[in-house]
Every structure is written in C-alpha cells, then in structure tokens.
Enzyme design. Structure first.
Site, short mmCIF file in Angstrom:
data_model
loop_
_atom_site.label_atom_id
_atom_site.label_comp_id
_atom_site.label_asym_id
_atom_site.label_seq_id
_atom_site.Cartn_x
_atom_site.Cartn_y
_atom_site.Cartn_z
N VAL A 21 0.85 -1.19 0.00
CA VAL A 21 0.00 0.00 0.00
C VAL A 21 0.89 1.24 0.00
O VAL A 21 1.76 1.38 0.87
CB VAL A 21 -0.89 0.03 1.27
N VAL A 32 4.47 -1.15 3.23
CA VAL A 32 4.13 0.21 2.78
C VAL A 32 5.11 0.64 1.69
O VAL A 32 6.30 0.36 1.75
CB VAL A 32 4.09 1.24 3.94
N LYS A 33 4.56 1.31 0.68
CA LYS A 33 5.37 1.78 -0.44
C LYS A 33 5.66 3.26 -0.24
O LYS A 33 4.74 4.06 0.01
CB LYS A 33 4.61 1.58 -1.77
N ILE A 34 6.92 3.62 -0.38
CA ILE A 34 7.32 5.02 -0.15
C ILE A 34 8.13 5.51 -1.35
O ILE A 34 9.15 4.90 -1.69
CB ILE A 34 8.16 5.13 1.14
N LEU A 58 2.03 5.09 0.50
CA LEU A 58 1.73 6.22 1.39
C LEU A 58 1.65 7.49 0.55
O LEU A 58 2.36 7.63 -0.45
CB LEU A 58 2.83 6.36 2.45
#
Ligand code: G3P
Length: 224
Positions: A58, A85-87, A60
C-alpha cells in the site's frame, strides 16, 4: 522469483490468485482510484481474497516523513496480515524509509529510476526497491540495465534489500529483468496471462486430445 499482481481490481485478483503462483498484490494511488471505492474497504477486500500470508503493498501519500510515519502505523494497524508500505524515493521519502523501517514495518521504496536511488533506499532500510522499467524505457533510458546495475550494487555491498521490478508493458521486459537479477516482479492482470501464453502449446494440447478421442472414443481418462 516471486510474482505479484499489480492491480486493485477484485475480480482480477480473485482469478489470478486462484490460477497463478501469486506472492501478493501491489497497489499504488492510480491503481486504487481506478476502482472508485473507499480505499480502506477495497484494501480489506483484497486482503479477504489473498489471505493474511500474502503481502499487500500500500503506497503512502503523505508529504512529510512524519505524515508518512503516521499513515504507515495506521495502515499497519487497520489491515490484517502482511502489509508492506510503499514510499516514493524523494528526500522526505528517504527519511520516512529510515523512520518506518526502524519501527519494523516492512517498506518498499518505489518510483525508482536510477540505481543510486535504489542503493540509497537500501541503506535507509528498505526491504524492497521497485525500479519502474517501462517508465525508464519511455524516457529513452534502459530499464533492464538499471535493474542489472541495482543487482550488481546489492551484491557488491551485501544488501539484503530485494528488487521487485515494476512497470512493464510486455513479456520481454519481464523476461529480461528476471535474467538481470530481479528477485520479484509485479505485473498487470493483462500481462500475467501473456507470461505463459504460447499458441503452439494450445495447438499441441488440442492435437493430443484429438488423438486420444480418436482411439479411445472418450475425451477424459477413465478414473475407475
Ligand atoms: O507498480 C508500479 C506500476 O504500477 C507502475 O506501472 O504501468 O503505471 O508504469 P505503470
């Protein structure tokens, strides 16, 4: 090699999860908004389909590292099972990767166009990096070469970070990144089918069936 579905479409995910050796689902804001649903509801529905053992990625959307940290904690609490989490690899993103990985939430560094971005994200603590192969090619770069360079750098410096190559428009790109050292790929539903589609295979299967029917007079094996 691990294979991920790059989609948030529930029908596509259910079908591909049933038929293909899927390790999880990757999403990004464009993929999520296409489904025209409240995003948390959608993410939970995806989780319901793939189960808690497969990774759900998912992205951010906060502007600052602190906003991304708060988002990561919220998503990690709200969605059961393995969440990554993807940043994006911006300056704030690199700070967020440091903060969030230290907090033991798995992180994928995304929107990667250069091997230095990947190496920096790895040093910051990213578990995965996602080079955008087709988008690099569209800038008259060489997406495969970027993946190869990342692979070489990660080997040279013993980085534990995995390469999850993304942004593909054809099977040849997927094939080439596999050879270039990617540990995993994420592909669209359309492309997933094409990974194995080959007309001669279907023609051979039809010919075998015809011969079988011609001799035994039935189109299934007798199981008695
Ligand atoms: O996972 C990243 C990917 O969705 C970007 O792909 O096809 O929009 O370049 P694309």
């Amino acid at each position: 090699m691990r294979l991920y579905i790059d989609s948030a479409n529930l029908e596509q995910i259910a079908y591909l999860n049933d038929y293909f050796p899927i390790a999880g689902v990757t999403t990004n804001p464009s993929i999520i908004v296409k489904e025209k649903k409240p995003y948390m509801e959608l993410l939970k529905e995806i989780r319901g389909i793939i189960g808690e053992e497969k990774e759900l990625f998912v992205q951010l959307i906060g502007d600052t590292a602190e906003e991304m940290m708060a988002e990561a904690q919220y998503i990690n609490r709200a969605i059961a099972g393995k969440v990554v989490v993807k940043i994006p690899v911006t300056t704030e993103g690199i700070k967020a990767i440091k903060l969030i990985s230290a907090y033991k939430i798995p992180v994928l560094a995304t929107t990667i166009y250069t091997s230095m971005q990947a190496l920096t994200a790895s040093m910051a603590g990213a578990d995965y990096v996602a080079p955008y192969v087709n988008r690099i090619d569209n800038l008259t770069g060489n997406g495969i070469k970027v993946v190869q360079e990342i692979s070489e750098l990660f080997s040279a410096y013993n980085c534990k970070t995995k390469i999850l190559a993304a942004s593909f428009k054809n099977v040849q790109q997927v094939h080439d990144v596999c050879l270039a050292g990617a540990h995993s790929v994420t592909v669209s539903a359309e492309l997933m089918g094409k990974l194995i589609d080959f007309p001669s295979t279907n023609a051979d299967v039809a010919a075998f069936k015809k011969q079988w029917q011609g001799y035994y007079g039935m189109d299934k094996q007798s199981l008695n």
